[in-house]
Motif scaffolding. Structure first.
Motif, mmCIF file in Angstrom:
data_model
loop_
_atom_site.group_PDB
_atom_site.id
_atom_site.type_symbol
_atom_site.label_atom_id
_atom_site.label_comp_id
_atom_site.label_asym_id
_atom_site.label_seq_id
_atom_site.Cartn_x
_atom_site.Cartn_y
_atom_site.Cartn_z
ATOM 1 N N TYR A 49 0.845 -1.189 0.000
ATOM 2 C CA TYR A 49 0.000 0.000 0.000
ATOM 3 C C TYR A 49 0.884 1.244 0.000
ATOM 4 N N ARG A 50 0.328 2.359 -0.475
ATOM 5 C CA ARG A 50 1.039 3.623 -0.345
ATOM 6 C C ARG A 50 1.122 3.936 1.144
ATOM 7 N N ARG A 51 2.289 4.418 1.595
ATOM 8 C CA ARG A 51 2.438 4.637 3.037
ATOM 9 C C ARG A 51 3.452 5.720 3.327
ATOM 10 N N GLN A 60 -0.306 3.921 6.745
ATOM 11 C CA GLN A 60 -0.436 3.376 5.394
ATOM 12 C C GLN A 60 -1.852 3.621 4.894
#
Length: 159
Positions: free
Chosen positions: A77-79, A84
């Motif tokens: 995931y984008r974090r 996140q």
């Protein structure tokens, strides 16, 4: 690949990959335009761009052989350091190695196909659809949003 008589779809029975073998260049570009308009992810197989396999928009000038899909890997995931964002998935697309080639994939549709234990609509396989929203970083990674967030069991699985 040959003349127009040899054009058509080729199916690899072992991997179930469908490949279009284009004969005449104008027919190939027309078919390519239709697939792009439909939102398919398209990659070149036998075309090298600037001596590398970097996939971008200008590689379609001399295209003779392409697939209507390309594999990618869900890497997380984008974090940030402390948080996140599970609604944005990070994907490594095969052959996409720079920010410039990642621009080509923005807006294309993505599918995560998985096998479930129970049948639904007489099938064990299910699909979560998504769309590439933007690039992420300088190494060709892209961000995608799916209809439902991808589960953590999908980490490092094929998309």
């Amino acid at each position: 690949v040959g003349n127009g008589a040899e054009a058509g779809w080729s199916i690899n029975m072992r991997t179930r990959e469908r490949t279009f073998l284009g004969g005449h260049e104008s027919v190939t570009k027309f078919t390519l335009a239709l697939l792009l308009a439909a939102g398919f992810i398209i990659s070149a197989i036998s075309v090298k761009h600037n001596g590398t396999h970097d996939l971008g928009m200008d590689m379609f000038n001399n295209i003779k052989h392409f697939k209507a899909h390309v594999r990618g890997v869900f890497v997380g995931y984008r974090r940030s350091r402390a948080k996140q964002y599970p609604d944005e998935a990070l994907l490594h697309i095969k052959g996409c190695k720079s920010k410039e080639s990642a621009h080509f994939w923005v807006g294309k549709k993505v599918a995560y196909i998985y096998k479930a234990k129970t049948k639904k609509k007489n099938k064990f396989y299910r699909c979560i659809w998504g769309k590439v929203t933007r690039y992420h970083g300088n190494s060709g990674t892209v961000r995608a949003r799916f209809n439902r967030n991808l589960p953590p069991t999908a980490f490092f699985q094929t998309v």
